[in-house]
Enzyme design. Structure first.
Site, PDB file in Angstrom:
ATOM      1  N   THR A  57     108.894  16.166  -6.271  1.00 46.79           N
ATOM      2  CA  THR A  57     109.931  17.175  -6.059  1.00 46.79           C
ATOM      3  C   THR A  57     111.027  17.062  -7.107  1.00 46.79           C
ATOM      4  OG1 THR A  57     109.430  17.038  -3.696  1.00 46.79           O
ATOM      5  CG2 THR A  57     111.432  18.204  -4.303  1.00 46.79           C
ATOM      6  N   TYR A 145     101.616   6.264  -2.897  1.00 41.87           N
ATOM      7  CA  TYR A 145     101.796   7.664  -2.496  1.00 41.87           C
ATOM      8  C   TYR A 145     100.425   8.310  -2.426  1.00 41.87           C
ATOM      9  CZ  TYR A 145     103.820  12.421  -2.538  1.00 41.87           C
ATOM     10  OH  TYR A 145     104.174  13.720  -2.244  1.00 41.87           O
ATOM     11  N   LYS A 173     103.483   6.053   1.397  1.00 33.81           N
ATOM     12  CA  LYS A 173     103.965   7.399   1.715  1.00 33.81           C
ATOM     13  C   LYS A 173     102.726   8.241   1.964  1.00 33.81           C
ATOM     14  CE  LYS A 173     106.331  11.503  -0.036  1.00 33.81           C
ATOM     15  NZ  LYS A 173     106.963  12.181  -1.200  1.00 33.81           N
ATOM     16  N   ILE A 213     109.891  10.377   3.977  1.00 31.85           N
ATOM     17  CA  ILE A 213     110.314  10.749   2.628  1.00 31.85           C
ATOM     18  C   ILE A 213     110.148  12.254   2.568  1.00 31.85           C
ATOM     19  CG2 ILE A 213     109.945  10.479   0.152  1.00 31.85           C
ATOM     20  CD1 ILE A 213     108.909   7.656   0.720  1.00 31.85           C
TER      21      ILE A 213
END
EC number: 4.3.3.7
Length: 300
Positions: A57, A145, A173, A213
């Site tokens: 992001t 991730y 994550k 997150i």
């Protein structure tokens, strides 16, 4: 769904309520460090105890290492130790990931977020060796991730199990959303778990996740803090009510994409962080009325 005593495993390194922060840009496309510091401070004031800088992001594919490090240094200099700073350092190039991870460690990151190598579709053994090489190269806690919607290749359960034996690999994550796998790994490893998909924030808490997150947290970090607090206090109905109230933001993100939605929504609420860099576009003006309605429906 059980309630009460939300997990705190990993919180000392990765926090509990985190936002994957957008990277602000000036009108000429250069990075706006002042706006980045201001946004980080705003998110901390709203309840974030950690922030991811230069993640997906944060437009990691279209920002340079120098820009990433300068943002990290600027936020650390302004906010000090009031927030955990997680540096997004993952790429599909192991050597480049190691280089950025070391730079981020030297710049003051508390921990690292390392995404699955994308596009090249490595084998599970390739993933194991990639993450191990990165973990061997630094002295910081690492959060894997797992986001196969972007990387194509998932990190399979057995691979995560093996990686959990490395002392620096301490969290995941999870944007894969397979809750039974998450539960199994939480029971059989010492890994901390974080929701990486906002609609699943509450379900992930129920299987033992430490926190989130988030993308929508740019607009509702205080509500995410309240959601986690309600769950921790055994108030399932309250947590469910908060989760349901955030659905309009999740729909907007799904419709527009995270970077486009967040930057447009922040601007609608008086926080201009600039436009995305190509190939991501600004929101179509025809979408602004619906986005404004989504924000109002979510009470933000």
């Amino acid at each position: 769904m059980s309630t009460g005593n939300a997990a705190i495993r990993g919180a000392e390194h990765f926090g509990t309520v985190s936002v994957a922060m957008v990277t602000p840009f000036h009108k000429d496309g250069t990075i706006d460090l002042k706006a980045g510091v201001e946004l980080a401070g705003y998110l901390v004031d709203k309840g974030c105890d950690s922030l991811v800088l230069a993640g997906t992001t944060g437009e990691s594919p279209t920002t340079t290492n120098e820009e990433k490090i300068n943002l990290l240094k600027a936020v650390r200099a302004e906010l000090g130790d009031s927030v955990k700073l997680i540096a997004g350092t993952g790429t599909n190039n192991t050597a480049s990931t190691i280089e950025l991870s070391r730079l981020s460690q030297d710049a003051g990151a508390d921990s690292l977020l390392v995404v699955t190598p994308y596009y090249s579709r490595p084998s599970q053994e390739g993933l194991f060796q990639h993450f191990t090489a990165v973990a061997d190269s630094v002295d910081l806690p690492i959060c894997l991730y797992d986001i196969p919607s972007r990387s194509v290749v998932p990190i399979e359960l057995d691979t995560i199990q093996r990686l959990s034996e490395h002392e620096n690999i301490q969290a995941v994550k999870d944007a894969k959303g397979k809750l039974p796998e998450a539960l199994q790994l939480l029971q059989n490893t010492d890994l901390a778990w974080y929701s990486g998909d906002d609609p699943l924030n509450l379900p992930f808490l129920s299987v033992g996740a430490t926190g989130f997150i988030s993308v929508i947290g740019h607009l509702a970090a205080d509500r995410l803090r309240a959601l986690r607090d309600a769950y921790d206090q055994g108030d399932l109905a309250g947590a469910q009510q908060i989760a349901a109230s955030l659905a309009p933001l999740e729909r907007a993100q799904g419709r527009l994409g995270g970077v486009t939605m967040v930057k447009a929504a922040l601007k609608l609420r008086g926080k201009d962080v600039g436009a995305p860099r190509l190939p991501i576009l600004e929101v179509d003006p025809a979408e602004l009325d619906q986005l404004e309605q989504d924000l109002q429906d979510a009470g933000v």
